[in-house]
Scaffold this motif. Structure first.
Motif, short mmCIF file in Angstrom:
data_model
loop_
_atom_site.label_atom_id
_atom_site.label_comp_id
_atom_site.label_asym_id
_atom_site.label_seq_id
_atom_site.Cartn_x
_atom_site.Cartn_y
_atom_site.Cartn_z
N GLY A 156 0.80 -1.21 0.00
CA GLY A 156 0.00 0.00 0.00
C GLY A 156 0.84 1.26 0.00
N SER A 157 0.25 2.36 -0.45
CA SER A 157 0.97 3.63 -0.55
C SER A 157 1.45 4.13 0.81
CB SER A 157 0.06 4.69 -1.19
OG SER A 157 -0.30 4.31 -2.51
N PHE A 158 0.58 4.07 1.82
CA PHE A 158 0.98 4.54 3.15
C PHE A 158 2.06 3.63 3.74
CE2 PHE A 158 -3.44 6.32 3.04
CZ PHE A 158 -3.07 7.67 3.08
N THR A 159 1.94 2.33 3.50
CA THR A 159 2.94 1.38 3.98
C THR A 159 4.29 1.66 3.35
OG1 THR A 159 1.24 -0.33 4.24
CG2 THR A 159 3.53 -1.06 4.21
N PHE A 160 4.28 1.88 2.03
CA PHE A 160 5.51 2.16 1.31
C PHE A 160 6.20 3.41 1.86
CE2 PHE A 160 8.08 3.90 -2.14
CZ PHE A 160 8.75 2.78 -2.59
N ASN A 161 5.43 4.48 2.03
CA ASN A 161 6.01 5.74 2.51
C ASN A 161 6.45 5.65 3.96
OD1 ASN A 161 6.21 7.51 0.34
ND2 ASN A 161 4.06 8.08 0.45
N ALA A 162 5.69 4.92 4.78
CA ALA A 162 6.06 4.77 6.19
C ALA A 162 7.44 4.13 6.31
CB ALA A 162 5.01 3.94 6.92
N VAL A 163 7.65 3.03 5.58
CA VAL A 163 8.90 2.30 5.67
C VAL A 163 10.06 3.10 5.07
CG1 VAL A 163 10.13 0.18 5.04
CG2 VAL A 163 7.71 0.08 5.67
N ARG A 164 9.85 3.66 3.88
CA ARG A 164 10.97 4.34 3.21
C ARG A 164 11.36 5.63 3.91
NH1 ARG A 164 10.50 8.68 -1.35
NH2 ARG A 164 8.29 9.22 -1.34
N VAL A 188 9.10 12.20 11.22
CA VAL A 188 7.73 12.69 11.43
C VAL A 188 6.81 12.16 10.33
CG1 VAL A 188 6.26 14.74 11.45
CG2 VAL A 188 8.42 14.74 12.70
N CYS A 189 7.27 12.28 9.08
CA CYS A 189 6.47 11.78 7.96
C CYS A 189 6.27 10.27 8.07
CB CYS A 189 7.16 12.12 6.64
SG CYS A 189 6.25 11.60 5.17
N GLY A 190 7.31 9.55 8.47
CA GLY A 190 7.20 8.11 8.65
C GLY A 190 6.23 7.75 9.75
N PHE A 191 6.22 8.56 10.82
CA PHE A 191 5.31 8.32 11.96
C PHE A 191 3.85 8.45 11.52
CE2 PHE A 191 2.77 10.32 15.36
CZ PHE A 191 2.75 9.27 16.28
N PHE A 192 3.52 9.57 10.84
CA PHE A 192 2.13 9.79 10.42
C PHE A 192 1.72 8.82 9.31
CE2 PHE A 192 2.80 14.00 12.40
CZ PHE A 192 1.67 14.02 13.22
N SER A 193 2.66 8.45 8.46
CA SER A 193 2.37 7.46 7.42
C SER A 193 2.09 6.09 8.06
CB SER A 193 3.53 7.34 6.43
OG SER A 193 3.70 8.55 5.71
N SER A 194 2.78 5.80 9.16
CA SER A 194 2.55 4.54 9.87
C SER A 194 1.14 4.50 10.46
CB SER A 194 3.58 4.36 10.99
OG SER A 194 4.88 4.28 10.47
N ILE A 195 0.69 5.63 11.02
CA ILE A 195 -0.68 5.70 11.55
C ILE A 195 -1.69 5.46 10.44
CG2 ILE A 195 -2.40 7.24 12.58
CD1 ILE A 195 -0.14 8.59 14.12
N MET A 246 -1.15 3.95 7.69
CA MET A 246 -0.97 2.57 7.23
C MET A 246 -1.88 1.62 8.00
SD MET A 246 2.57 0.32 7.44
CE MET A 246 2.62 0.42 9.25
N PHE A 247 -1.89 1.75 9.33
CA PHE A 247 -2.71 0.85 10.15
C PHE A 247 -4.20 1.19 10.08
CE2 PHE A 247 1.44 0.27 12.34
CZ PHE A 247 1.53 -1.11 12.21
N LEU A 248 -4.52 2.47 9.77
CA LEU A 248 -5.92 2.87 9.68
C LEU A 248 -6.56 2.45 8.36
CD1 LEU A 248 -5.91 6.48 11.22
CD2 LEU A 248 -6.92 4.41 12.21
#
Length: 308
Positions: free
Chosen positions: A34-42, A199-206, A208-210
């Motif tokens: 997923g897009s949020f997953t990809f951005n969270a990790v990278r 910070v971007c990774g943190f919000f992307s992780s949220i 991602m799970f939502l």
């Protein structure tokens, strides 16, 4: 041309190449997770990549290391650093995810040219701050609009969802550039970039799970595009930009970095087999011409910080 200028321009050219190919990696990675997953990790990878860069590039003459610095000065400096990093990270969250989601519905080649519109959008935003564009810039804007029309508008005057999202991401990246431009005058740019990635990774992780269901096996399967965009695009290319711009005049630096759109189009053709119609090729040419023309008026430009 002296050696420092040549080295600086070479660094910027490498950065532009990395950013251009990053669109390909994002397109491939977006098909796996997923897009949020990809951005969270990278983004988290990018943040950790910059930690050793901060150590290696530390400047012993900065306020943090001066023996006579007061506690108040130290606190004010770090307050600005964290405010800037958090604010830029939130903006980057919207910009990068709009771009990543848009890439799921359009080609990497078109996304590269549309994202590069930030170079024109930034001075347009400047109008609201009473910084009026020159005649040359207005011509650039006209070329860009014509290029977007040929690139994105289909029969019946329809524009695809993916192209719309990427254009919106270009606006968000423009706001991000202006925020970087403001805060980088007061704080260490590499440190602030590191904070913004976390910070971007943190919000992307949220997000991602939502909105997604991350699967570890799928994330591991996408290890190559994740490492490329995390280590190379976020970490190395950004550091090359910081180092390269020290010895290159702004107008030349901007022209070199705008080549990311060309590298993206070539990469999409060679690596993904993406093809562009004659109409779309003309659109790409117009957009790129507008980007180049926008940099010609003067050597002074808004400082850019491109992250894909």
């Amino acid at each position: 041309m002296n050696k420092n200028s040549l080295r600086g321009e070479s660094m910027l050219l490498v950065a532009a190449f990395i950013w251009g190919i990053a669109f390909i990696a994002q397109r491939v990675g977006g098909n796996m997770i997923g897009s949020f997953t990809f951005n969270a990790v990278r983004m988290l990878i990018g943040g950790f990549t910059l930690l050793p860069c901060i150590y290696l590039l530390r400047n012993k003459t900065t306020i943090d290391n001066k023996p006579d610095v007061t506690k108040k000065q130290w606190l004010n400096k770090n307050k600005q650093l964290y405010i800037g990093g958090i604010l830029c990270g939130i903006i980057l969250f919207f910009a990068s995810n709009l771009q990543q989601i848009g890439l799921s519905y359009t080609t990497a080649s078109k996304a590269g040219f549309l994202t590069a519109l930030y170079i024109i959008i930034v001075p347009i935003i400047g109008i609201f701050f009473k910084k009026y564009p020159s005649i040359t810039l207005w011509i650039s804007i006209f070329f860009a609009l014509c290029g977007i029309y040929l690139l994105c508008i289909t029969d019946g005057f329809n524009i695809s969802t993916g192209d719309t999202l990427v254009i919106l991401s270009a606006f968000a990246f423009s706001i991000h550039i202006l925020a970087i431009d403001y805060f980088s005058s007061y704080v260490d740019g590499v440190k602030m970039s590191c904070i913004q990635f976390f910070v971007c990774g943190f919000f992307s992780s949220i997000a991602m799970f939502l909105f997604e269901t991350p699967v570890l096996s799928s994330i591991l399967q996408a290890w190559m595009p994740l490492l490329y965009t995390g280590v190379l695009s976020c970490g190395i290319a950004y550091t090359f930009q910081i180092l390269g711009q020290k010895n290159v005049i702004p107008s030349i630096a901007s022209l070199i970095m705008s080549l990311e759109a060309v590298f993206c189009a070539l990469g999409g053709w060679i690596l993904l087999g993406e093809t562009l119609s004659f109409k779309e090729l003309v659109g790409c040419l117009l957009v790129f011409s507008a980007i180049i023309l926008a940099q010609i008026p003067s050597s002074a430009r808004v400082k850019t910080d491109t992250i894909v």
